[in-house]
Enzyme design. Structure first.
Site, short mmCIF file in Angstrom:
data_model
loop_
_atom_site.label_atom_id
_atom_site.label_comp_id
_atom_site.label_asym_id
_atom_site.label_seq_id
_atom_site.Cartn_x
_atom_site.Cartn_y
_atom_site.Cartn_z
N SER A 1 0.84 -1.20 0.00
CA SER A 1 0.00 0.00 0.00
C SER A 1 0.88 1.24 0.00
O SER A 1 1.65 1.44 -0.94
CB SER A 1 -0.95 -0.04 1.21
OG SER A 1 -1.85 1.05 1.16
N THR A 2 0.82 2.06 1.06
CA THR A 2 1.57 3.31 1.09
C THR A 2 3.07 3.06 0.90
O THR A 2 3.67 2.29 1.63
CB THR A 2 1.35 4.03 2.43
OG1 THR A 2 -0.05 4.14 2.68
CG2 THR A 2 1.97 5.42 2.41
N HIS B 1 -2.73 -0.94 -3.32
CA HIS B 1 -3.85 -0.04 -3.08
C HIS B 1 -3.66 1.22 -3.93
O HIS B 1 -2.70 1.97 -3.72
CB HIS B 1 -3.93 0.35 -1.61
CG HIS B 1 -4.26 -0.81 -0.71
ND1 HIS B 1 -3.92 -0.82 0.63
CD2 HIS B 1 -4.89 -1.99 -0.94
CE1 HIS B 1 -4.34 -1.95 1.18
NE2 HIS B 1 -4.92 -2.68 0.24
N MET C 1 0.07 1.14 5.19
CA MET C 1 -0.67 1.51 6.39
C MET C 1 -1.76 0.48 6.65
O MET C 1 -2.36 -0.06 5.72
CB MET C 1 -1.30 2.89 6.19
CG MET C 1 -2.07 3.42 7.38
SD MET C 1 -0.99 3.94 8.72
CE MET C 1 -0.30 5.45 8.03
N ASP D 1 -4.38 -4.68 6.09
CA ASP D 1 -4.87 -5.47 4.97
C ASP D 1 -3.77 -6.43 4.50
O ASP D 1 -2.64 -6.01 4.26
CB ASP D 1 -5.30 -4.56 3.81
CG ASP D 1 -5.99 -5.33 2.69
OD1 ASP D 1 -6.68 -6.33 2.99
OD2 ASP D 1 -5.82 -4.94 1.52
#
Length: 360
Positions: free
Chosen positions: A182-183, A208, A301, A304
């Site tokens: 993600s991030t 993401h 972050m 997930d």
């Protein structure tokens, strides 16, 4: 960083500056220290008081946002949230911004921007809070909770748990690599995929990312990698030398048909507040590939993917987590490690070798 998150807004639209300022100033723990119409004005202000997060447009007079972003990341790395209009050329510029170190994207239309931003206030606030927790130094080296959150659904809403045809299979030459991030993941994926050989097993990826950005992201990686990289389509085969990236706004699952692996790209609710969800992909890999898969969870972050990676681990798949030392945000790997889902913890630069080692 002080108790408050200090934010600088840089956008040539007075409407955007005013609207974003008002929505952020309503939030506890966030302080807007300035708003500038272009990066030159912004830099002058920032020399007096440096922000914790910059909300930045791309198309501006005197200096474009991408040039400013690169300058910031070189001179004084600071988390940046891109707030940009969506157009074909704009999407390409935004992908460059992600590669240069931007933490998050807020997409805005060219018309009705004030109403759009007001309707998207929770997304803007969450992006700023996420950015404030990011390690901007690590981003540069590689180039509180939102109001009224959506229900946090698990992967059960898309795919039931339990063993499938892959979990009890003997190990075969048909291997699968599943990656979730993600991030900070756009840079992390570039670092990993560009160092994998064209002959490596088929790869399925959830990053993401909003709709319309994943295709552009895949095209960029395809131009850099020995592997073929593309946005996944429903029914695509997972084959050696190909990496498939889940489309933004859709879930992607691994499926098995005889001796072949394919992907299913489906609609569905947000899982762990994401679509695509890493948990959904990892659960499908546990169910239909089992010990023939390798699971990799990287910077991001939240949590997930942590439970899905545990399911892969329990099904016999080797599992890898990115080490905190190289993560932009250590949330997802940290939670996977906490759950006992991880066989090996490896810094980003060691992940390609770790992947190939377990596939030998």
């Amino acid at each position: 960083m002080s108790a408050n998150i200090k934010v600088m807004i840089v956008d040539d639209s007075a409407v955007v500056r005013q609207t974003v300022r008002q929505m952020l100033e309503r939030e506890p723990g966030i302080e807007v220290i300035g708003a500038a119409s272009d990066p030159v004005f912004a830099m002058s202000h920032m020399q007096r008081q440096w922000p914790d997060v910059i909300v930045l447009d791309i198309e501006m007079p005197r200096m474009d946002g991408l040039t400013f972003l690169k300058k910031i990341m070189t001179e004084r790395p600071t988390p940046v949230v891109i707030c940009s209009s969506l157009a074909e050329s704009g999407a390409a510029a935004t992908m460059q911004a992600l590669s240069a170190g931007a933490v998050a994207i807020i997409t805005k239309p060219r018309m009705g921007v004030k109403q759009f931003l007001e309707d998207s206030a929770n997304d803007v606030v969450q992006a700023v809070r996420t950015a404030a927790r990011a390690n901007a130094g690590r981003l540069a080296a590689r180039a509180a909770t939102p109001q009224a959150p959506a229900p946090k659904l698990s992967a059960d809403a898309i795919l039931g748990a339990g063993l499938g045809s892959g979990s009890n299979m003997v190990r075969t030459t048909e291997r699968i690599i599943a990656i979730g991030t993600s991030t900070g993941g756009t840079q992390a994926l570039e670092a990993v995929l560009t160092r994998l050989p064209a002959v490596c097993p088929g790869i399925v990826i959830v990053q993401h990312m909003p709709e319309r950005f994943t295709a552009m992201f895949a095209e960029r990686l395809d131009s850099l990698c020995a592997l073929q990289v593309r946005e996944a389509r429903h029914g695509d085969r997972v084959v050696a030398g190909r990496a498939l990236i889940a489309p933004g706004g859709k879930h992607m699952m691994l499926a098995r048909s005889g001796a072949q692996y394919t992907v299913e790209v489906v609609d569905g609710p947000l899982i762990n507040r994401h679509r695509p969800s890493v948990d959904v992909l990892f659960r499908s890999c546990a169910k239909f590939a089992g010990k023939n898969a390798v699971g990799v969870i990287m910077t991001g972050m939240g949590d997930d993917g942590a439970r899905g990676l545990k399911e892969m681990h329990d099904a016999g798949a080797p599992t890898i987590a990115e080490d905190e030392s190289s993560c932009v945000v250590f949330g997802m790997p940290k939670e996977a490690i906490r759950l006992g889902a991880v066989d090996s913890v490896v810094p980003l630069e060691g992940i390609p070798e770790a992947i190939m080692r377990v596939n030998r």
